[in-house]
Design an enzyme around this catalytic site. Structure first.
Site, short mmCIF file in Angstrom:
data_model
loop_
_atom_site.label_atom_id
_atom_site.label_comp_id
_atom_site.label_asym_id
_atom_site.label_seq_id
_atom_site.Cartn_x
_atom_site.Cartn_y
_atom_site.Cartn_z
N SER A 155 0.75 -1.19 0.14
CA SER A 155 0.10 -0.02 -0.04
C SER A 155 1.04 1.28 -0.11
O SER A 155 2.06 1.42 0.55
CB SER A 155 -0.98 -0.07 1.36
OG SER A 155 -1.19 1.17 1.79
N TYR A 213 -1.76 -0.21 10.30
CA TYR A 213 -2.10 -0.98 8.92
C TYR A 213 -0.80 -0.58 8.40
O TYR A 213 -0.19 -1.56 7.49
CB TYR A 213 -3.21 -0.17 8.38
CG TYR A 213 -3.30 -0.76 6.84
CD1 TYR A 213 -3.74 -1.77 6.54
CD2 TYR A 213 -3.04 0.24 5.77
CE1 TYR A 213 -4.03 -2.29 4.99
CE2 TYR A 213 -3.43 0.14 4.54
CZ TYR A 213 -3.57 -1.20 4.13
OH TYR A 213 -3.71 -1.55 2.71
N1 LIG Z 1 -8.49 -0.90 -2.06
C1 LIG Z 1 -7.27 -0.04 -2.00
O1 LIG Z 1 -7.42 0.90 -2.34
C2 LIG Z 1 -5.99 -0.81 -1.52
C3 LIG Z 1 -4.84 0.18 -1.30
C4 LIG Z 1 -3.72 -0.18 -0.91
C5 LIG Z 1 -3.78 -1.60 -0.83
N2 LIG Z 1 -4.55 -2.51 -0.62
C6 LIG Z 1 -4.39 -3.84 -0.30
O2 LIG Z 1 -5.18 -4.73 -1.48
C7 LIG Z 1 -5.53 -5.73 -1.15
C8 LIG Z 1 -6.90 -5.90 -1.58
O3 LIG Z 1 -7.57 -4.99 -1.04
P1 LIG Z 1 -9.32 -4.63 -1.42
O4 LIG Z 1 -9.48 -3.35 -1.29
O5 LIG Z 1 -9.66 -5.93 -2.30
O6 LIG Z 1 -9.72 -5.49 0.34
P2 LIG Z 1 -10.93 -6.39 0.56
O7 LIG Z 1 -11.25 -6.44 2.02
O8 LIG Z 1 -12.14 -6.24 -0.55
O9 LIG Z 1 -10.14 -7.92 0.14
C9 LIG Z 1 -9.47 -8.56 0.99
C10 LIG Z 1 -10.05 -10.04 1.22
O10 LIG Z 1 -9.08 -10.85 1.75
C11 LIG Z 1 -9.82 -11.85 2.78
N3 LIG Z 1 -9.04 -12.07 3.71
C12 LIG Z 1 -8.64 -11.27 4.77
N4 LIG Z 1 -8.03 -12.13 5.56
C13 LIG Z 1 -7.87 -13.30 5.04
C14 LIG Z 1 -7.35 -14.71 5.65
N5 LIG Z 1 -6.53 -14.64 6.55
N6 LIG Z 1 -7.48 -15.72 4.91
C15 LIG Z 1 -8.28 -15.83 3.55
N7 LIG Z 1 -8.89 -14.59 3.34
C16 LIG Z 1 -8.45 -13.37 3.91
C17 LIG Z 1 -11.21 -10.87 3.05
O11 LIG Z 1 -12.14 -11.82 3.40
C18 LIG Z 1 -11.32 -10.01 1.82
O12 LIG Z 1 -12.09 -10.56 0.93
C19 LIG Z 1 -5.33 -5.78 0.60
O13 LIG Z 1 -4.13 -6.49 0.99
C20 LIG Z 1 -5.34 -4.48 0.83
O14 LIG Z 1 -4.55 -4.04 2.06
C21 LIG Z 1 -6.12 -2.01 -1.19
#
Ligand SMILES: NC(=O)c1ccc[n+]([C@@H]2O[C@H](COP(=O)([O-])OP(=O)(O)OC[C@H]3O[C@@H](n4cnc5c(N)ncnc54)[C@H](O)[C@@H]3O)[C@@H](O)[C@H]2O)c1
Length: 314
Positions: free
Chosen positions: A126, A151
């Site tokens: 991130s 985070y």
């Molecule tokens: N959306 C953004 O703008 C953004 C920005 C920076 C980083 N990220 C990173 O990108 C990734 C995806 O983000 P997102 O926005 O799709 O989030 P999201 O919460 O929609 O997706 C994450 C998924 O991971 C699953 N999960 C969490 N812990 C788990 C575990 N122990 N075992 C199995 N599944 C598990 C959750 O159920 C969820 O469906 C994350 O790592 C997030 O930190 C997202």
């Protein structure tokens, strides 16, 4: 080529799994349906985007043994590791949960991928790892661990484990630092998702802090970049910004929203702890290594997101 997407029922993971499957990859998604936001929404977005074409395994990656067994049986060539607890504000309430879900689960996946013989692991980090730098273009080498939320600390720590395990197992490691991803099925806890739900039900929106800006990046550009990186040049273990490269100020976001919601009402509140003032990605490195070139301008991406929300967020 066999590909695993962890966090495959999440916002970015569902889009990525669908796109990989469309392009002919043999994809499997792993998700534990963490209740950070509605489980029913995750089921809907996964179903709507992948249309039943991608098998989904319900597995909690905190269970290291099961994770190892499952990956050893599937034998993926590539593992995209997106599963995590996202979101800055909740990490101030439950910091230890981020050590579990964002660090421990990552270590389990990194080890299991190595044992299963994966050739390439790609990790979702991130822009928060840069800390609070003001409104300057952020280059990959600028992250130094001086972050402002649990985070971000967890993501920075997880990145370090990624480098270590790439060294230990010899697979290629690609770390993406995403900059505020938005689009259809965007996460409901993030600013655009929250604003749209409130606007659609005629409620005022709450704007935190003053002078903020985010390098909003449209989901299709992120997914395209993540897939292009499968054939990247460069060293074994590399970090890449995936952003739009153009920060959008809160005033610009509000002006765009007002085009769609003429009677929008705004309430101002103090800035939230843990939030950074601005993000701005320097995307030169990703452009050079795998031709990353975001295509969707913010006004267009927001219009598509509003159209989606009018259909699905009611
Ligand atoms: N959306 C953004 O703008 C953004 C920005 C920076 C980083 N990220 C990173 O990108 C990734 C995806 O983000 P997102 O926005 O799709 O989030 P999201 O919460 O929609 O997706 C994450 C998924 O991971 C699953 N999960 C969490 N812990 C788990 C575990 N122990 N075992 C199995 N599944 C598990 C959750 O159920 C969820 O469906 C994350 O790592 C997030 O930190 C997202």
């Amino acid at each position: 080529m066999k590909v695993v997407v962890t966090g495959g029922a999440g916002f970015i993971g569902s889009h990525l799994a669908a796109c990989l499957s469309d392009q002919g990859y043999e994809v499997a998604a792993i998700d534990c349906f963490h209740p950070y936001y509605s489980i029913e929404r995750k089921e809907r977005q996964f179903e709507a985007l992948t249309g039943g074409r991608v098998p989904l395994v319900r597995l909690d990656l905190l269970d290291g043994e099961r994770t190892k067994r499952w990956l050893a049986e599937f034998r993926p060539d590539v593992v995209y590791h997106l599963a995590a607890l996202p979101g800055v504000p909740y990490s101030l309430e439950e910091p230890l949960a981020y050590i579990d879900y964002d660090i421990k689960a990552t270590v389990n996946v990194l080890a299991a991928a190595g044992e299963a013989g994966a050739a390439h692991v790609l990790f979702a980090s991130s822009s928060s790892v840069y800390g609070d730098r003001g409104n300057v273009p952020l280059r990959e080498e600028m992250a130094d661990g001086r972050v402002v939320s649990p985070y971000a600390a967890a993501k920075y720590g997880a990145e370090s484990f990624c480098h270590a395990y790439a060294h230990l197992y010899g697979y290629q490691m690609t770390i993406f630092r995403y900059f505020t991803v938005y689009g259809p099925w965007g996460r409901p806890d993030m600013a655009i998702g929250t604003f749209l739900r409130r606007l659609l039900s005629g409620e005022e929106i709450v704007v935190y802090g003053k002078g903020t800006a985010r390098d909003y990046t449209y989901i299709d550009d992120i997914v395209e970049g993540m897939i292009a990186a499968l054939h990247r040049s460069g060293g074994r273990s590399e970090v890449f910004n995936l952003g739009a490269g153009t920060p959008v100020t809160m005033e610009q976001l509000l002006a765009e929203l007002r085009k769609h919601f003429l009677d929008m009402k705004i309430v101002h509140a103090p800035e939230r702890k843990g939030d950074v003032k601005a993000t701005w990605a320097d995307i030169t490195k990703a452009e050079r290594a795998f031709g990353y070139k975001p295509k969707v301008a913010f006004a267009e991406g927001l219009a598509r997101t509003v159209a989606w929300a009018r259909e699905y967020e009611r």
